[in-house]
Design an enzyme around this catalytic site. Structure first.
Site, PDB file in Angstrom:
ATOM      1  CB  THR A  26      20.816  -7.177  11.649  1.00  0.00           C
ATOM      2  OG1 THR A  26      21.624  -6.317  12.474  1.00  0.00           O
ATOM      3  CG2 THR A  26      20.124  -8.170  12.572  1.00  0.00           C
ATOM      4  CG  ASP A  67      19.626  -6.478  17.099  1.00  0.00           C
ATOM      5  OD1 ASP A  67      19.375  -7.272  16.174  1.00  0.00           O
ATOM      6  OD2 ASP A  67      19.502  -5.244  16.990  1.00  0.00           O
ATOM      7  N   GLY A 108      20.189  -1.750   7.872  1.00  0.00           N
ATOM      8  CA  GLY A 108      21.629  -1.882   7.595  1.00  0.00           C
ATOM      9  C   GLY A 108      21.891  -3.165   6.828  1.00  0.00           C
ATOM     10  CG  ASP A 166      14.374  -4.581  16.578  1.00  0.00           C
ATOM     11  OD1 ASP A 166      13.450  -5.394  16.650  1.00  0.00           O
ATOM     12  OD2 ASP A 166      14.592  -3.667  17.399  1.00  0.00           O
ATOM     13  CG  ASP A 218      23.353  -4.625  15.032  1.00  0.00           C
ATOM     14  OD1 ASP A 218      24.540  -4.434  14.700  1.00  0.00           O
ATOM     15  OD2 ASP A 218      22.461  -3.778  14.859  1.00  0.00           O
ATOM     16  NE  ARG A 233      20.624  -0.439  15.328  1.00  0.00           N
ATOM     17  CZ  ARG A 233      20.510   0.581  14.487  1.00  0.00           C
ATOM     18  NH1 ARG A 233      20.145   1.746  14.931  1.00  0.00           N
ATOM     19  NH2 ARG A 233      20.752   0.435  13.207  1.00  0.00           N
ATOM     20  NE  ARG A 236      20.333   2.510   9.411  1.00  0.00           N
ATOM     21  CZ  ARG A 236      20.592   1.279   9.820  1.00  0.00           C
ATOM     22  NH1 ARG A 236      19.601   0.459  10.099  1.00  0.00           N
ATOM     23  NH2 ARG A 236      21.829   0.850   9.976  1.00  0.00           N
TER      24      ARG A 236
HETATM   25  O1  F6P Z   1      22.278  -2.385  12.554  1.00  0.00           O
HETATM   26  C1  F6P Z   1      23.508  -2.519  11.931  1.00  0.00           C
HETATM   27  C2  F6P Z   1      24.421  -1.380  12.261  1.00  0.00           C
HETATM   28  O2  F6P Z   1      25.643  -1.598  11.597  1.00  0.00           O
HETATM   29  C3  F6P Z   1      24.659  -1.124  13.740  1.00  0.00           C
HETATM   30  O3  F6P Z   1      25.584  -2.006  14.302  1.00  0.00           O
HETATM   31  C4  F6P Z   1      25.111   0.307  13.727  1.00  0.00           C
HETATM   32  O4  F6P Z   1      24.825   0.941  14.943  1.00  0.00           O
HETATM   33  C5  F6P Z   1      24.297   0.909  12.626  1.00  0.00           C
HETATM   34  O5  F6P Z   1      23.885  -0.168  11.797  1.00  0.00           O
HETATM   35  C6  F6P Z   1      25.015   1.927  11.784  1.00  0.00           C
HETATM   36  O6  F6P Z   1      24.095   2.442  10.891  1.00  0.00           O
HETATM   37  P1  F6P Z   1      24.465   3.358   9.650  1.00  0.00           P
HETATM   38  O7  F6P Z   1      25.120   2.478   8.625  1.00  0.00           O
HETATM   39  O8  F6P Z   1      23.155   3.870   9.198  1.00  0.00           O
HETATM   40  O9  F6P Z   1      25.403   4.387  10.155  1.00  0.00           O
END
Ligand code: F6P
Length: 320
Positions: free
Chosen positions: A126, A130, A11, A103, A128, A172, A72
């Site tokens: 990120t 995390d 992300g 991560d 997050d 997340r 991803r």
């Molecule tokens: O890891 C960053 C993040 O924004 C998380 O907070 C969220 O769960 C996820 O990515 C959303 O992913 P996507 O943009 O693939 O829907």
């Protein structure tokens, strides 16, 4: 080391562009070449890369998103995918790699370091927050500030209508965005994956606040627990106050990075290249106690994230 590769993965996060700029400019300062790899590990497998120059990174320090784009990449979990990535690295004479991501991206970096001997440096990018080994990840501060801006606006309308707002934030499995945006916005309640919640206790707290003269309530819910819609429905069935859900969503991933994120980006990017220049690989850079640090990337990804209970208790004491 004469030539390094650079990619952003997973992300996106505000500050990634500022980190790209810091990596490219530091490498050029030391007389190294930088190949920018587009679309993360996916682009590494399909040879989508180009030589970056001083001016390739002009005017991006203030921009959200990532100039190199991101993806991803599930293929990076497979042996075939990893081999394709390594082939490109060898073909272009790339001697070290900087990976900006979260991560999952660090796990890819770990494989390249550990199993294929490619010196790789991870920059934590990120929203997050995390990753345990670093106090802050790139993008977290900006994302929380975006949430604050939205919660401030929600507070206005909730107070006018004497409502309760359930605000869903990202993160997340991590409750940090909820924790920090909850404390900093004056939300009465936060609901995070790390702490069990009790709907009855929440209703009691809301009733107490209304009895003491409050005209609205904000509940920040981390996406790792449930959706704003679901939480609002459950709450509405046990309260007479009117409840409204808001999901902040991907807005919190965009926007111009804050000062804090630009400063982190400059320092992380600079440190990553200085490590590679000194022939040091397989490290993750971060910030701890206000100092830029680096540690073994394998150790960094294996550390379990802990939740800041002291901050959580602070919220319980000051938000009512
Ligand atoms: O890891 C960053 C993040 O924004 C998380 O907070 C969220 O769960 C996820 O990515 C959303 O992913 P996507 O943009 O693939 O829907």
């Amino acid at each position: 080391m004469k030539r390094i590769g650079l990619l952003t993965s997973g992300g996106d996060a505000p500050g990634m562009n500022a980190a790209i700029r810091a990596v490219v400019r530091t490498a050029i300062y030391y007389g190294m070449e930088v190949y920018g790899i587009e679309r993360g590990y996916a682009g590494l497998m399909t040879e989508e890369l180009y030589k970056m120059e001083m001016r390739s990174v002009s005017n991006i320090v203030q921009c959200g998103g990532t100039k190199l784009r991101t993806a991803r990449c599930m293929e990076m979990l497979t042996k075939e995918g990893q081999k394709k990535a390594v082939e490109t690295i060898k073909k272009y004479g790339i001697e070290g790699l900087v990976v900006i991501g979260g991560d999952g991206s660090f796990r890819g970096a770990r494989v390249l370091s550990e199993e294929y001997g490619i010196p790789t440096i991870g920059i934590p990018g990120t929203i997050d927050n995390d990753l345990e080994y670093t106090d802050y990840t790139l993008g977290f501060d900006t994302a929380v500030n975006t949430c604050l801006d939205i919660i401030n606006k929600l507070r206005d309308t909730m107070t006018s209508h004497e409502r309760i707002c359930v605000v869903e934030v990202m993160g997340r499995h991590c409750g940090d965005i909820a924790l920090y945006s909850g404390i900093a916005s004056g939300a009465e309640i936060i609901v995070v994956p790390e702490i069990r919640f009790d709907l009855e206790e929440i209703v009691t707290k809301i009733n107490r606040s209304r009895a003491s003269g409050k005209h609205s309530n904000i509940i920040v819910v981390a996406e790792g627990v449930t959706s704003a819609d679901q939480f609002a429905k459950n709450l509405q069935s046990v309260t007479t106050f009117s409840v409204r859900p808001t999901c902040i969503g991907h807005v919190q991933r965009g926007g111009s990075p804050s000062m804090a994120d630009r400063m982190l980006a400059a320092q992380f990017g600079n440190k990553a290249v200085r490590l590679l220049k000194d022939g040091i690989g397989n490290r993750a850079v971060g910030i701890r106690d206000n100092k830029i640090i680096d540690m073994d990337i394998i150790e960094a990804v294996s550390m379990k994230k802990t939740f800041n209970l002291e901050l959580y208790e602070t919220l319980q004491m000051i938000s009512m």
